[in-house]
Scaffold this motif. Structure first.
Motif, PDB file in Angstrom:
ATOM      1  N   GLY A 247     -54.076  26.527  -9.789  1.00 56.64           N
ATOM      2  CA  GLY A 247     -54.261  27.942  -9.513  1.00 56.64           C
ATOM      3  C   GLY A 247     -54.235  28.255  -8.035  1.00 56.64           C
ATOM      4  O   GLY A 247     -54.179  29.425  -7.641  1.00 56.64           O
ATOM      5  N   LYS A 248     -54.264  27.237  -7.191  1.00 53.92           N
ATOM      6  CA  LYS A 248     -54.223  27.439  -5.735  1.00 53.92           C
ATOM      7  C   LYS A 248     -52.855  27.976  -5.330  1.00 53.92           C
ATOM      8  O   LYS A 248     -51.836  27.576  -5.887  1.00 53.92           O
ATOM      9  CB  LYS A 248     -54.497  26.105  -5.042  1.00 53.92           C
ATOM     10  CG  LYS A 248     -54.427  26.164  -3.530  1.00 53.92           C
ATOM     11  CD  LYS A 248     -54.733  24.814  -2.919  1.00 53.92           C
ATOM     12  CE  LYS A 248     -53.459  24.183  -2.447  1.00 53.92           C
ATOM     13  NZ  LYS A 248     -53.666  22.996  -1.627  1.00 53.92           N
ATOM     14  N   GLU A 249     -52.855  28.906  -4.380  1.00 55.65           N
ATOM     15  CA  GLU A 249     -51.605  29.454  -3.859  1.00 55.65           C
ATOM     16  C   GLU A 249     -51.571  29.316  -2.345  1.00 55.65           C
ATOM     17  O   GLU A 249     -52.569  29.557  -1.674  1.00 55.65           O
ATOM     18  CB  GLU A 249     -51.457  30.933  -4.231  1.00 55.65           C
ATOM     19  CG  GLU A 249     -51.065  31.154  -5.658  1.00 55.65           C
ATOM     20  CD  GLU A 249     -50.621  32.587  -5.932  1.00 55.65           C
ATOM     21  OE1 GLU A 249     -50.631  33.409  -4.992  1.00 55.65           O
ATOM     22  OE2 GLU A 249     -50.263  32.859  -7.072  1.00 55.65           O
ATOM     23  N   CYS A 250     -50.431  28.926  -1.817  1.00 53.76           N
ATOM     24  CA  CYS A 250     -50.211  28.839  -0.376  1.00 53.76           C
ATOM     25  C   CYS A 250     -49.061  29.782  -0.030  1.00 53.76           C
ATOM     26  O   CYS A 250     -47.998  29.707  -0.635  1.00 53.76           O
ATOM     27  CB  CYS A 250     -49.845  27.421   0.042  1.00 53.76           C
ATOM     28  SG  CYS A 250     -51.189  26.251  -0.139  1.00 53.76           S
ATOM     29  N   THR A 251     -49.296  30.648   0.952  1.00 52.34           N
ATOM     30  CA  THR A 251     -48.288  31.621   1.352  1.00 52.34           C
ATOM     31  C   THR A 251     -47.959  31.453   2.828  1.00 52.34           C
ATOM     32  O   THR A 251     -48.852  31.309   3.647  1.00 52.34           O
ATOM     33  CB  THR A 251     -48.793  33.055   1.090  1.00 52.34           C
ATOM     34  OG1 THR A 251     -49.101  33.186  -0.297  1.00 52.34           O
ATOM     35  CG2 THR A 251     -47.749  34.082   1.460  1.00 52.34           C
ATOM     36  N   THR A 252     -46.672  31.462   3.141  1.00 52.62           N
ATOM     37  CA  THR A 252     -46.188  31.384   4.514  1.00 52.62           C
ATOM     38  C   THR A 252     -45.262  32.568   4.752  1.00 52.62           C
ATOM     39  O   THR A 252     -44.408  32.861   3.909  1.00 52.62           O
ATOM     40  CB  THR A 252     -45.414  30.072   4.739  1.00 52.62           C
ATOM     41  OG1 THR A 252     -46.237  28.979   4.372  1.00 52.62           O
ATOM     42  CG2 THR A 252     -44.983  29.934   6.177  1.00 52.62           C
ATOM     43  N   PHE A 253     -45.437  33.221   5.899  1.00 49.30           N
ATOM     44  CA  PHE A 253     -44.576  34.354   6.241  1.00 49.30           C
ATOM     45  C   PHE A 253     -43.832  34.048   7.532  1.00 49.30           C
ATOM     46  O   PHE A 253     -44.413  33.577   8.499  1.00 49.30           O
ATOM     47  CB  PHE A 253     -45.400  35.637   6.413  1.00 49.30           C
ATOM     48  CG  PHE A 253     -44.557  36.837   6.691  1.00 49.30           C
ATOM     49  CD1 PHE A 253     -43.865  37.455   5.679  1.00 49.30           C
ATOM     50  CD2 PHE A 253     -44.448  37.333   7.978  1.00 49.30           C
ATOM     51  CE1 PHE A 253     -43.066  38.564   5.939  1.00 49.30           C
ATOM     52  CE2 PHE A 253     -43.656  38.439   8.252  1.00 49.30           C
ATOM     53  CZ  PHE A 253     -42.969  39.047   7.226  1.00 49.30           C
ATOM     54  N   ILE A 254     -42.535  34.302   7.534  1.00 49.90           N
ATOM     55  CA  ILE A 254     -41.691  34.102   8.713  1.00 49.90           C
ATOM     56  C   ILE A 254     -41.074  35.446   9.075  1.00 49.90           C
ATOM     57  O   ILE A 254     -40.374  36.053   8.257  1.00 49.90           O
ATOM     58  CB  ILE A 254     -40.582  33.069   8.428  1.00 49.90           C
ATOM     59  CG1 ILE A 254     -41.185  31.737   8.003  1.00 49.90           C
ATOM     60  CG2 ILE A 254     -39.689  32.901   9.641  1.00 49.90           C
ATOM     61  CD1 ILE A 254     -40.165  30.738   7.491  1.00 49.90           C
ATOM     62  N   GLU A 255     -41.332  35.906  10.290  1.00 51.98           N
ATOM     63  CA  GLU A 255     -40.752  37.166  10.747  1.00 51.98           C
ATOM     64  C   GLU A 255     -39.235  37.026  10.872  1.00 51.98           C
ATOM     65  O   GLU A 255     -38.735  35.974  11.268  1.00 51.98           O
ATOM     66  CB  GLU A 255     -41.323  37.552  12.107  1.00 51.98           C
ATOM     67  CG  GLU A 255     -42.796  37.867  12.097  1.00 51.98           C
ATOM     68  CD  GLU A 255     -43.310  38.158  13.490  1.00 51.98           C
ATOM     69  OE1 GLU A 255     -42.537  38.663  14.332  1.00 51.98           O
ATOM     70  OE2 GLU A 255     -44.483  37.865  13.733  1.00 51.98           O
ATOM     71  N   MET A 256     -38.530  38.100  10.551  1.00 55.33           N
ATOM     72  CA  MET A 256     -37.069  38.055  10.597  1.00 55.33           C
ATOM     73  C   MET A 256     -36.563  37.828  12.019  1.00 55.33           C
ATOM     74  O   MET A 256     -35.515  37.220  12.218  1.00 55.33           O
ATOM     75  CB  MET A 256     -36.490  39.351  10.023  1.00 55.33           C
ATOM     76  CG  MET A 256     -35.058  39.219   9.591  1.00 55.33           C
ATOM     77  SD  MET A 256     -34.736  37.880   8.408  1.00 55.33           S
ATOM     78  CE  MET A 256     -35.202  38.621   6.879  1.00 55.33           C
ATOM     79  N   GLY A 257     -37.303  38.262  13.030  1.00 57.89           N
ATOM     80  CA  GLY A 257     -36.905  38.047  14.418  1.00 57.89           C
ATOM     81  C   GLY A 257     -36.947  36.588  14.830  1.00 57.89           C
ATOM     82  O   GLY A 257     -36.292  36.190  15.799  1.00 57.89           O
TER      83      GLY A 257
END
Length: 165
Positions: free
Chosen positions: A107-117
């Motif tokens: 049930g664990k979730e890992c989220t990574t966000f990468i800016e388009m720039g």
């Protein structure tokens, strides 16, 4: 609009790819693999417990059986929480960036966000695995110091390349 296709991983396991198009600038790709197999779980548990029972008959120490149960439970919990990924999602918003989410079996979730720039390019990389050449998607990130350089290579759907139990 939603589209679904089935593929296989490098070990022949089944993978499902869902593509969702929310608008012309927002797309989501969801790669999911089968849940943990009861057959493989039973096989591993029986193997560990039979080995522990064999040691118990030789040593006649009940701590071996208790340790086998404890190790099996800890191993299963560790596998479900840190290794077994049920689903990976890639959300792409053209003007904003790329969000990668991994959902584990526990049930664990890992989220990574990468800016388009920060994105320099998206490439298909290749690697040698055993006697096979495998291909996987990677995001190349710009180096802030050197404009033509690459600071990092981020594999997309990376854990699902491995064999799934």
């Amino acid at each position: 609009m939603e589209d679904e296709q089935s593929f296989s991983d490098i070990c022949g396991g089944r993978l499902a790819l869902q593509r969702r198009y929310y608008s012309s600038s927002c797309r989501e790709f969801c790669l999911s693999c089968p849940r943990l197999s009861l057959r493989s779980l039973t096989a591993v548990t029986c193997t560990v417990w039979l080995a522990a029972y064999g040691l118990f008959t030789l040593c006649e120490n009940s701590m071996i059986l208790s340790a086998a149960i404890f190790i099996t439970l800890l191993g299963l919990l560790g596998y479900l929480h840190f290794v077994k990924i049920d689903q990976e999602t890639l959300l792409i918003i053209d003007s904003l960036g790329i969000q990668m989410t991994s959902s584990y079996a526990s049930g664990k979730e890992c989220t990574t966000f990468i800016e388009m720039g920060k994105v320099k390019d998206v490439v298909i990389n290749e690697a040698v695995y055993m006697q096979k050449v495998i291909y996987y998607l990677c995001i190349l990130l710009k180096d802030p110091v050197e404009p033509d350089g690459i600071s990092q290579v981020v594999p997309v759907f990376q854990p699902l390349r491995c064999c799934v139990a």
